[in-house]
Design a protein around this motif. Structure first.
Motif, PDB file in Angstrom:
ATOM      1  N   MET A 145      18.579   4.556  -6.512  1.00  0.00           N
ATOM      2  CA  MET A 145      18.893   3.397  -5.685  1.00  0.00           C
ATOM      3  C   MET A 145      20.277   3.542  -5.058  1.00  0.00           C
ATOM      4  N   ILE A 146      20.420   3.049  -3.845  1.00  0.00           N
ATOM      5  CA  ILE A 146      21.679   3.123  -3.124  1.00  0.00           C
ATOM      6  C   ILE A 146      22.666   2.088  -3.667  1.00  0.00           C
ATOM      7  N   ASP A 147      23.907   2.517  -3.882  1.00  0.00           N
ATOM      8  CA  ASP A 147      24.973   1.598  -4.253  1.00  0.00           C
ATOM      9  C   ASP A 147      25.401   0.861  -2.983  1.00  0.00           C
ATOM     10  N   ARG A 148      25.004  -0.390  -2.853  1.00  0.00           N
ATOM     11  CA  ARG A 148      25.245  -1.138  -1.624  1.00  0.00           C
ATOM     12  C   ARG A 148      26.729  -1.400  -1.379  1.00  0.00           C
ATOM     13  N   THR A 149      27.549  -1.270  -2.424  1.00  0.00           N
ATOM     14  CA  THR A 149      28.992  -1.458  -2.215  1.00  0.00           C
ATOM     15  C   THR A 149      29.593  -0.312  -1.420  1.00  0.00           C
TER      16      THR A 149
ATOM     17  N   LEU B  76      20.519   0.820   6.469  1.00  0.00           N
ATOM     18  CA  LEU B  76      20.527  -0.248   7.466  1.00  0.00           C
ATOM     19  C   LEU B  76      19.407  -1.267   7.275  1.00  0.00           C
ATOM     20  N   TYR B  77      18.280  -0.822   6.716  1.00  0.00           N
ATOM     21  CA  TYR B  77      17.142  -1.724   6.543  1.00  0.00           C
ATOM     22  C   TYR B  77      16.906  -2.114   5.085  1.00  0.00           C
ATOM     23  N   GLY B  78      17.620  -1.469   4.161  1.00  0.00           N
ATOM     24  CA  GLY B  78      17.451  -1.795   2.752  1.00  0.00           C
ATOM     25  C   GLY B  78      16.103  -1.423   2.195  1.00  0.00           C
ATOM     26  N   ILE B  79      15.477  -0.389   2.768  1.00  0.00           N
ATOM     27  CA  ILE B  79      14.148   0.046   2.330  1.00  0.00           C
ATOM     28  C   ILE B  79      14.280   1.285   1.454  1.00  0.00           C
ATOM     29  N   ASP B  80      13.726   1.230   0.264  1.00  0.00           N
ATOM     30  CA  ASP B  80      13.766   2.364  -0.665  1.00  0.00           C
ATOM     31  C   ASP B  80      12.755   3.415  -0.211  1.00  0.00           C
ATOM     32  N   THR B  81      13.241   4.627   0.047  1.00  0.00           N
ATOM     33  CA  THR B  81      12.363   5.709   0.520  1.00  0.00           C
ATOM     34  C   THR B  81      12.041   6.729  -0.565  1.00  0.00           C
ATOM     35  N   GLY B  82      12.776   6.678  -1.674  1.00  0.00           N
ATOM     36  CA  GLY B  82      12.568   7.667  -2.718  1.00  0.00           C
ATOM     37  C   GLY B  82      13.275   8.979  -2.465  1.00  0.00           C
ATOM     38  N   LEU B  83      13.945   9.107  -1.315  1.00  0.00           N
ATOM     39  CA  LEU B  83      14.627  10.353  -0.990  1.00  0.00           C
ATOM     40  C   LEU B  83      16.004  10.389  -1.651  1.00  0.00           C
ATOM     41  N   ASP B  84      16.355  11.534  -2.214  1.00  0.00           N
ATOM     42  CA  ASP B  84      17.663  11.713  -2.841  1.00  0.00           C
ATOM     43  C   ASP B  84      18.648  12.185  -1.777  1.00  0.00           C
ATOM     44  N   LEU B  85      19.411  11.259  -1.230  1.00  0.00           N
ATOM     45  CA  LEU B  85      20.329  11.577  -0.132  1.00  0.00           C
ATOM     46  C   LEU B  85      21.451  12.512  -0.555  1.00  0.00           C
ATOM     47  N   THR B  86      21.753  12.572  -1.852  1.00  0.00           N
ATOM     48  CA  THR B  86      22.826  13.447  -2.304  1.00  0.00           C
ATOM     49  C   THR B  86      22.465  14.922  -2.185  1.00  0.00           C
ATOM     50  N   LYS B  87      21.181  15.226  -1.956  1.00  0.00           N
ATOM     51  CA  LYS B  87      20.744  16.623  -1.890  1.00  0.00           C
ATOM     52  C   LYS B  87      20.478  17.109  -0.462  1.00  0.00           C
ATOM     53  N   VAL B  88      20.537  16.211   0.532  1.00  0.00           N
ATOM     54  CA  VAL B  88      20.059  16.604   1.853  1.00  0.00           C
ATOM     55  C   VAL B  88      20.999  17.568   2.567  1.00  0.00           C
ATOM     56  N   ARG B  89      22.295  17.466   2.342  1.00  0.00           N
ATOM     57  CA  ARG B  89      23.214  18.379   3.032  1.00  0.00           C
ATOM     58  C   ARG B  89      23.049  19.813   2.531  1.00  0.00           C
ATOM     59  N   LYS B  90      22.861  19.973   1.227  1.00  0.00           N
ATOM     60  CA  LYS B  90      22.631  21.315   0.695  1.00  0.00           C
ATOM     61  C   LYS B  90      21.292  21.867   1.166  1.00  0.00           C
TER      62      LYS B  90
ATOM     63  N   ALA C 102      29.969   5.476   2.517  1.00  0.00           N
ATOM     64  CA  ALA C 102      30.802   6.378   1.725  1.00  0.00           C
ATOM     65  C   ALA C 102      30.258   7.802   1.741  1.00  0.00           C
ATOM     66  N   ALA C 103      31.172   8.749   1.825  1.00  0.00           N
ATOM     67  CA  ALA C 103      30.787  10.162   1.799  1.00  0.00           C
ATOM     68  C   ALA C 103      30.074  10.517   0.502  1.00  0.00           C
ATOM     69  N   SER C 104      30.385   9.792  -0.568  1.00  0.00           N
ATOM     70  CA  SER C 104      29.770  10.090  -1.861  1.00  0.00           C
ATOM     71  C   SER C 104      28.259   9.860  -1.862  1.00  0.00           C
ATOM     72  N   LEU C 105      27.763   9.028  -0.944  1.00  0.00           N
ATOM     73  CA  LEU C 105      26.314   8.811  -0.869  1.00  0.00           C
ATOM     74  C   LEU C 105      25.592  10.084  -0.459  1.00  0.00           C
ATOM     75  N   LEU C 106      26.295  10.982   0.217  1.00  0.00           N
ATOM     76  CA  LEU C 106      25.729  12.273   0.609  1.00  0.00           C
ATOM     77  C   LEU C 106      26.325  13.415  -0.206  1.00  0.00           C
ATOM     78  N   ASP C 107      27.076  13.059  -1.245  1.00  0.00           N
ATOM     79  CA  ASP C 107      27.692  14.047  -2.129  1.00  0.00           C
ATOM     80  C   ASP C 107      28.502  15.079  -1.334  1.00  0.00           C
ATOM     81  N   THR C 108      29.378  14.578  -0.475  1.00  0.00           N
ATOM     82  CA  THR C 108      30.199  15.475   0.346  1.00  0.00           C
ATOM     83  C   THR C 108      31.631  14.950   0.393  1.00  0.00           C
ATOM     84  N   PRO C 109      32.618  15.843   0.530  1.00  0.00           N
ATOM     85  CA  PRO C 109      34.010  15.396   0.532  1.00  0.00           C
ATOM     86  C   PRO C 109      34.463  14.888   1.895  1.00  0.00           C
TER      87      PRO C 109
END
Length: 392
Positions: free
Chosen positions: A1-5, A264-278, A324-331
């Motif tokens: 789940m996305i940390d909305r903060t 933007l829409y608050g819809i859970d997609t099940g995708l792990d956004l922290t892994k997409v850049r790699k 936040a950049a941390s949502l994509l696990d990037t600095p």
């Protein structure tokens, strides 16, 4: 789940979307088939298996392993992917031809997209009549279902098809055993409003129980917007690829769509956004292509700042970034160049562990700008260190 903060999009979207129900969103990845149609892309079986595992790790629900009649290598790859124990369903791809379907059956797959052109321009190009293509669809889909295949019928160029024929074709495919249908914007010509209309009409025609897919392309830069519209209109599955890799302007970009839906829409997609850049980086290595550095989600400059006025706000990420950049696990980072300011010098000095007194900042900034103009580009960290040493 996305940390909305960590999402800093304000309240406008919530106000605008108030009262609208949230739809479910699931992804069907076609990087291995439609993505490989990008000019110059050619994946060997080992690479296809690696990509399949990587995409599975992102959390997509379905992976299209490929079209077995392309080559023996593709058959080998599909067989390996089917046996890899992935969490996602593994789908095959077939034209509306019995021999194509038989190749999918021979590989032991249980799910298959069966495609046929349904627009008049496509039929004319292939010198096939409406009657002939309809017969092919009936024969292929019936053969597949009689052999235990769960079929999604995929009408190529359906966004340019005659609506009456569209309705007839899809109902026919369902009548002979197809369980799902895909609305296909082959040339990326449909506006989001048109996608909303066509998904809505399809729902009227096929009823509430039939899952509807949306397969879009990005020729007009609308693939993400159209995919969001498709979900809002009732599509259950969005087809796409990693990075939007594909023919011409590319396919719908799954990570980009997921980011928009989640944040933007608050819809859970099940995708792990922290892994997409790699995943993007690895796919680029395999397929040997580059990306514009400002590309959403995976661009290298998303969280890098050069402009001095922006660098002065760097300590407050929510002031200069939408999430936040941390949502994509990037600095995050500061680079030095022509547009740098005093804050840039201070921040870069702190980053590199250099002692940069406030009295030295103006002269260092002047040197940085001078060198940047000479280079017509950014300074390296080593070059900045040398400047600091000269003025130490």
């Amino acid at each position: 789940m996305i940390d909305r903060t960590k999402v800093w999009s304000g309240t406008l979207n919530e106000v605008a979307l108030a009262g609208r129900s949230k739809r479910a969103a699931k992804f069907y990845d076609t990087t291995l088939r439609d993505g490989e149609q990008a000019v110059g892309a050619a994946f060997d079986p080992e690479q296809k298996l690696e990509i399949a595992r990587m995409v599975d790790g992102l959390g997509v629900g379905r992976i299209e392993a490929g079209f077995p009649r392309v080559s023996d290598e593709d058959k080998e790859a599909i067989r390996a992917i089917a046996k890899a124990g992935l969490k996602a369903e593994v789908w095959g791809f077939s034209r509306a031809l019995v021999d194509d379907v038989a190749a999918v059956i021979d590989l032991g797959l249980k799910y298959c997209v069966i495609e046929a052109p349904i627009s008049d321009p496509k039929l004319a190009a292939l010198e096939v009549t409406r009657e002939k293509v309809l017969e092919r669809i009936k024969t292929a889909v019936k053969f597949a279902t009689e052999n235990g295949i769960h079929v999604c019928f995929f009408g190529v160029d359906s966004t340019r098809a005659d609506l009456g024929f569209f309705e007839h074709v899809y109902k026919t495919a369902l009548d002979v055993g197809a369980k799902e249908i895909a609305v296909v914007d082959t040339l990326g010509i449909a506006t989001p409003e048109a996608v909303t209309f066509l998904i809505g009409k399809s729902r009227e025609w096929v009823g509430e129980s039939v899952p509807i897919h949306y397969h879009g392309h990005n020729d007009f830069g609308l693939a993400t917007a159209s995919a969001v519209a498709a979900i809002d209109a009732g599509a259950a599955w969005i087809h796409g690829t990693v990075d939007g890799i594909g023919e011409r302007g590319g396919n719908a970009n799954i990570p980009e769509i997921a980011l928009a839906l989640e944040l933007l829409y608050g819809i859970d997609t099940g995708l792990d956004l922290t892994k997409v850049r790699k995943a993007s980086e690895r796919l680029r290595q395999i397929a040997r292509y580059g990306l514009e550095p400002w590309k959403p989600v995976v661009g290298e400059n998303l969280f890098v700042r050069e402009t001095g006025a922006v660098a002065a706000q760097f300590h407050l990420p929510h002031a200069i970034e939408p999430y936040a950049a941390s949502l994509l696990d990037t600095p995050r980072g500061i680079v030095l160049g022509k547009k740098s300011g005093a804050a840039s010098i201070t921040l870069k000095g702190e980053e590199l562990g250099l002692k940069v007194g406030d009295d030295k900042v103006p002269v260092l900034l002047a040197e940085v700008k001078k060198l940047a103009l000479q280079k017509r580009g950014l300074l390296t960290d080593a070059e900045f260190v040398e400047i600091v040493k000269r003025h130490g």
